[in-house]
Design a protein around this motif. Structure first.
Motif, PDB file in Angstrom:
ATOM      1  N   ALA A   6      24.285 -28.125  61.841  1.00 26.68           N
ATOM      2  CA  ALA A   6      22.959 -27.673  62.276  1.00 26.68           C
ATOM      3  C   ALA A   6      22.244 -26.972  61.148  1.00 26.68           C
ATOM      4  N   PRO A   7      20.973 -27.267  60.963  1.00 32.91           N
ATOM      5  CA  PRO A   7      20.234 -26.601  59.896  1.00 32.91           C
ATOM      6  C   PRO A   7      20.039 -25.127  60.171  1.00 32.91           C
ATOM      7  N   SER A   8      19.772 -24.386  59.125  1.00 31.60           N
ATOM      8  CA  SER A   8      19.527 -22.957  59.253  1.00 31.60           C
ATOM      9  C   SER A   8      18.353 -22.707  60.185  1.00 31.60           C
ATOM     10  N   ARG A   9      18.414 -21.683  60.971  1.00 35.47           N
ATOM     11  CA  ARG A   9      17.391 -21.413  61.977  1.00 35.47           C
ATOM     12  C   ARG A   9      16.027 -21.207  61.341  1.00 35.47           C
ATOM     13  N   GLY A  10      15.031 -21.612  62.080  1.00 30.15           N
ATOM     14  CA  GLY A  10      13.683 -21.258  61.692  1.00 30.15           C
ATOM     15  C   GLY A  10      13.035 -22.155  60.678  1.00 30.15           C
ATOM     16  N   PHE A  11      13.708 -23.228  60.191  1.00 27.62           N
ATOM     17  CA  PHE A  11      13.056 -24.067  59.193  1.00 27.62           C
ATOM     18  C   PHE A  11      12.298 -25.159  59.916  1.00 27.62           C
ATOM     19  N   GLY A  15      15.826 -30.663  62.739  1.00 29.51           N
ATOM     20  CA  GLY A  15      16.589 -30.632  63.966  1.00 29.51           C
ATOM     21  C   GLY A  15      15.711 -30.704  65.196  1.00 29.51           C
ATOM     22  N   ALA A  16      16.342 -30.828  66.360  1.00 28.92           N
ATOM     23  CA  ALA A  16      15.602 -31.011  67.597  1.00 28.92           C
ATOM     24  C   ALA A  16      15.124 -29.707  68.191  1.00 28.92           C
ATOM     25  N   ASN A  17      15.780 -28.599  67.869  1.00 31.40           N
ATOM     26  CA  ASN A  17      15.413 -27.325  68.471  1.00 31.40           C
ATOM     27  C   ASN A  17      14.201 -26.731  67.798  1.00 31.40           C
ATOM     28  N   ALA A  18      13.365 -26.091  68.559  1.00 28.32           N
ATOM     29  CA  ALA A  18      12.199 -25.422  67.987  1.00 28.32           C
ATOM     30  C   ALA A  18      12.655 -24.224  67.175  1.00 28.32           C
ATOM     31  N   PRO A  19      11.924 -23.873  66.102  1.00 27.13           N
ATOM     32  CA  PRO A  19      12.315 -22.718  65.293  1.00 27.13           C
ATOM     33  C   PRO A  19      12.213 -21.426  66.088  1.00 27.13           C
ATOM     34  N   LEU A  20      13.117 -20.523  65.804  1.00 24.84           N
ATOM     35  CA  LEU A  20      13.074 -19.227  66.450  1.00 24.84           C
ATOM     36  C   LEU A  20      11.888 -18.442  65.939  1.00 24.84           C
ATOM     37  N   LEU A  21      11.172 -17.794  66.816  1.00 28.34           N
ATOM     38  CA  LEU A  21      10.006 -17.016  66.433  1.00 28.34           C
ATOM     39  C   LEU A  21      10.243 -15.553  66.746  1.00 28.34           C
ATOM     40  N   PRO A  22       9.702 -14.649  65.951  1.00 27.85           N
ATOM     41  CA  PRO A  22       9.878 -13.230  66.223  1.00 27.85           C
ATOM     42  C   PRO A  22       9.135 -12.846  67.485  1.00 27.85           C
ATOM     43  N   PRO A  23       9.567 -11.800  68.178  1.00 27.64           N
ATOM     44  CA  PRO A  23       8.864 -11.374  69.380  1.00 27.64           C
ATOM     45  C   PRO A  23       7.443 -10.959  69.062  1.00 27.64           C
ATOM     46  N   LEU A 105       7.779 -19.950  53.357  1.00 28.35           N
ATOM     47  CA  LEU A 105       9.206 -20.145  53.587  1.00 28.35           C
ATOM     48  C   LEU A 105       9.902 -18.827  53.908  1.00 28.35           C
ATOM     49  N   LEU A 106       9.540 -17.759  53.214  1.00 31.49           N
ATOM     50  CA  LEU A 106      10.132 -16.455  53.517  1.00 31.49           C
ATOM     51  C   LEU A 106       9.816 -16.029  54.941  1.00 31.49           C
ATOM     52  N   GLY A 107       8.552 -16.190  55.350  1.00 31.91           N
ATOM     53  CA  GLY A 107       8.177 -15.809  56.706  1.00 31.91           C
ATOM     54  C   GLY A 107       8.806 -16.685  57.762  1.00 31.91           C
ATOM     55  N   SER A 108       8.995 -17.971  57.453  1.00 32.56           N
ATOM     56  CA  SER A 108       9.543 -18.897  58.434  1.00 32.56           C
ATOM     57  C   SER A 108      11.050 -18.772  58.575  1.00 32.56           C
ATOM     58  N   GLN A 166       4.778 -13.976  60.900  1.00 32.93           N
ATOM     59  CA  GLN A 166       4.923 -12.690  60.224  1.00 32.93           C
ATOM     60  C   GLN A 166       4.456 -12.725  58.775  1.00 32.93           C
ATOM     61  N   VAL A 167       3.588 -13.671  58.441  1.00 34.45           N
ATOM     62  CA  VAL A 167       3.019 -13.748  57.096  1.00 34.45           C
ATOM     63  C   VAL A 167       1.598 -13.203  57.131  1.00 34.45           C
TER      64      VAL A 167
END
Length: 314
Positions: A6-11, A15-23, A105-108, A166-167
């Motif tokens: 599985a790819p690193s989160r948030g990129f 992958g099929a899953n949506a990237p994790l987003l900050p609250p 990329l840093l923010g994502s 968060q950018v």
């Protein structure tokens, strides 16, 4: 036997899953919804995308693994807020593109507050590349820091544009020329140290005068400098000379050189790694990570990881 990792989160786009987003934080400015517009090109042609998929399959996912390792480097723990300055050896070398890629990329991937600062000597395109809905003068942010208390993140970004994930971004759109109003050392020291209290990383587009007094003020508080140059032997010699000069004047600032190819010089020989030509980036306008070409995506993530690790060593 090839195994799926599985790819690193948030990129974005992996992958099929949506990237994790900050609250969501209602006290921090949020970017407005992007207006509908023409669909921009993907960084790769259909042939390049097919070739990448075949190459990745034949090499048992080596390219995908390379992206995952690069993403892990971007996620690595850091100490206090890091400051990275991007400088070009010539106009049009790609400093603004590289700055926007680093910030995005840093923010994502890290999903921590990041600010991109257009500190060039003219009205730049950084805020446009990051999708800022309005201009936010750096002078207004500096004035605020001098006259008002900055206690929490919303205070620090009240004069910055929210660009999503968060950018945040601010620029020098109100400064017509470097000769008219160069950034003063003490002024930049105060504002950069304040930003570092709230931002995991501050990424600065310093323009294409790396040996100027203006650049010296930016580098005085930097942890790392990304030096961007075009390919070709004359440019390589010039970049090497600039690196030597910067190493003597700023020995504690870690250097990360990168060669950026354009449509015109994509086939020129380079020493070491080079950032590939990308159709999406060449179009200008708002940067969308999901539209980057596969090799551009890997190169940009690796460059971001190298820059962050260099800044963390300072």
């Amino acid at each position: 036997m090839r195994t799926s990792t599985a790819p690193s989160r948030g990129f974005p786009g992996m992958g099929a899953n949506a990237p994790l987003l900050p609250p969501s934080n209602p006290s921090v400015p949020q970017p407005p919804a992007a207006p509908a517009g023409p669909v921009r090109k993907s960084g790769d042609t259909w042939w390049e995308r097919l070739r990448f998929e075949v190459t990745d399959a034949v090499t048992s996912g080596a390219l995908s693994e390379r992206l995952i390792r690069a993403s892990s480097a971007v996620e690595a723990p850091i100490t206090t807020g890091r400051r990275i300055v991007v400088l070009g050896t010539a106009g049009g070398a790609g400093t603004t593109t590289v700055t926007a890629l680093l910030a995005r990329l840093l923010g994502s991937i890290r999903q921590e507050p990041v600010i991109a600062v257009d500190a060039t000597d003219h009205y730049g395109s950084l805020l446009q590349y990051l999708g800022a809905a309005h201009s936010t003068p750096l002078t207004a942010l500096m004035q605020q820091f001098r006259t008002q208390p900055v206690r929490i993140l919303p205070d620090a970004v009240s004069n910055a544009a929210a660009c999503g994930n968060q950018v945040f971004a601010t620029g020098r759109s109100d400064v017509p020329a470097l000769a008219d109003a160069p950034i003063a050392l003490q002024e930049w020291t105060d504002v950069s140290s304040t930003l570092s209290r709230f931002m995991s990383v501050t990424v600065v587009d310093g323009g294409s005068s790396p040996l100027s007094r203006h650049a010296a003020a930016l580098l005085a508080t930097a942890h790392a400098v990304v030096l961007v140059s075009p390919p070709g032997n004359p440019e390589a010699s010039k970049a090497a000379s600039i690196r030597d000069s910067l190493a003597k004047e700023f020995p504690d600032v870690q250097q990360v050189p990168v060669v950026v190819r354009s449509r015109q010089n994509h086939d020129l020989a380079t020493a070491g790694d080079a950032f590939p030509f990308d159709r999406h980036l060449a179009e200008g306008g708002t940067l969308q990570l999901r539209r980057l070409g596969f090799r551009s995506r890997i190169a940009a993530t690796e460059l971001t990881g190298k820059a962050l690790m260099a800044a963390n060593r300072a």
